[in-house]
Design a protein around this motif. Structure first.
Motif, PDB file in Angstrom:
ATOM      1  N   ALA A  49       7.298   9.491   0.463  1.00  0.00           N
ATOM      2  CA  ALA A  49       7.596  10.649   1.307  1.00  0.00           C
ATOM      3  C   ALA A  49       6.530  11.716   1.120  1.00  0.00           C
ATOM      4  O   ALA A  49       5.890  11.777   0.065  1.00  0.00           O
ATOM      5  CB  ALA A  49       8.967  11.227   0.972  1.00  0.00           C
ATOM      6  N   THR A  95      15.380  12.561   1.057  1.00  0.00           N
ATOM      7  CA  THR A  95      14.937  13.807   1.668  1.00  0.00           C
ATOM      8  C   THR A  95      13.977  14.516   0.726  1.00  0.00           C
ATOM      9  O   THR A  95      14.314  14.766  -0.439  1.00  0.00           O
ATOM     10  CB  THR A  95      16.123  14.727   1.966  1.00  0.00           C
ATOM     11  OG1 THR A  95      17.057  14.058   2.820  1.00  0.00           O
ATOM     12  CG2 THR A  95      15.645  16.006   2.655  1.00  0.00           C
ATOM     13  N   THR A 150       7.642  16.455   7.587  1.00  0.00           N
ATOM     14  CA  THR A 150       7.857  15.421   6.581  1.00  0.00           C
ATOM     15  C   THR A 150       7.592  14.033   7.153  1.00  0.00           C
ATOM     16  O   THR A 150       7.675  13.812   8.369  1.00  0.00           O
ATOM     17  CB  THR A 150       9.291  15.462   6.041  1.00  0.00           C
ATOM     18  OG1 THR A 150      10.214  15.314   7.129  1.00  0.00           O
ATOM     19  CG2 THR A 150       9.574  16.775   5.330  1.00  0.00           C
ATOM     20  N   TYR A 157       8.275   9.694   5.946  1.00  0.00           N
ATOM     21  CA  TYR A 157       8.977   8.830   5.004  1.00  0.00           C
ATOM     22  C   TYR A 157       8.598   7.364   5.196  1.00  0.00           C
ATOM     23  O   TYR A 157       8.305   6.924   6.305  1.00  0.00           O
ATOM     24  CB  TYR A 157      10.494   8.947   5.191  1.00  0.00           C
ATOM     25  CG  TYR A 157      11.044  10.308   4.887  1.00  0.00           C
ATOM     26  CD1 TYR A 157      11.221  11.256   5.886  1.00  0.00           C
ATOM     27  CD2 TYR A 157      11.408  10.650   3.586  1.00  0.00           C
ATOM     28  CE1 TYR A 157      11.715  12.515   5.605  1.00  0.00           C
ATOM     29  CE2 TYR A 157      11.916  11.910   3.294  1.00  0.00           C
ATOM     30  CZ  TYR A 157      12.056  12.834   4.312  1.00  0.00           C
ATOM     31  OH  TYR A 157      12.569  14.078   4.023  1.00  0.00           O
ATOM     32  N   LYS A 165      14.108   6.093   5.055  1.00  0.00           N
ATOM     33  CA  LYS A 165      14.509   7.054   6.088  1.00  0.00           C
ATOM     34  C   LYS A 165      16.030   7.099   6.212  1.00  0.00           C
ATOM     35  O   LYS A 165      16.695   6.061   6.237  1.00  0.00           O
ATOM     36  CB  LYS A 165      13.895   6.666   7.434  1.00  0.00           C
ATOM     37  CG  LYS A 165      12.420   6.976   7.554  1.00  0.00           C
ATOM     38  CD  LYS A 165      11.876   6.570   8.918  1.00  0.00           C
ATOM     39  CE  LYS A 165      10.400   6.863   9.034  1.00  0.00           C
ATOM     40  NZ  LYS A 165       9.837   6.401  10.330  1.00  0.00           N
TER      41      LYS A 165
END
Length: 111
Positions: free
Chosen positions: A49, A68, A57, A59, A64
């Protein structure tokens, strides 16, 4: 001199959660692209990430919706919230910006 220190790793059962932290010194995380990578024995380190200065952002496809990335500019720290963990997420997780790396923190997910 840039110094990145990861923490928050540990052992968790599948389906559980962990939050990794990357405390930075020598740089301001708000102005840098900050990344998380991971590596398992015998495999290449892979991108997980990233968070850019504009808070955008990116990922790895397989994380995904489960992971986070975020940052706290006041604490100069980047986080990786990992939910719904799977055994295949087991790895050493590294914080990175440009050519600077932390020493990593081990995440183990048991089935």
């Amino acid at each position: 001199q840039v110094h990145l220190v990861e923490s928050g790793g540990g052992t968790v059962q599948a389906g559980g959660s962990l939050r990794l932290s990357c405390a930075a010194s020598g740089i301001s995380v708000s102005g840098k692209a900050m990344n998380w990578y991971r590596q398992t024995p015998g495999k290449q380190r892979e991108f997980v990430a990233s968070i850019l200065s504009d808070y955008s952002t990116n990922y790895l496809d397989s994380v995904k919706g489960r992971f986070t990335i975020s940052r706290d500019n006041a604490k100069n720290t980047v986080y990786l919230q990992m939910n719904s963990l799977k055994p295949e997420d087991t790895a050493v997780y590294y914080c990175n910006t440009f050519s600077d790396w932390g020493k990593g923190t081990l995440v183990t997910v048991s089935s």
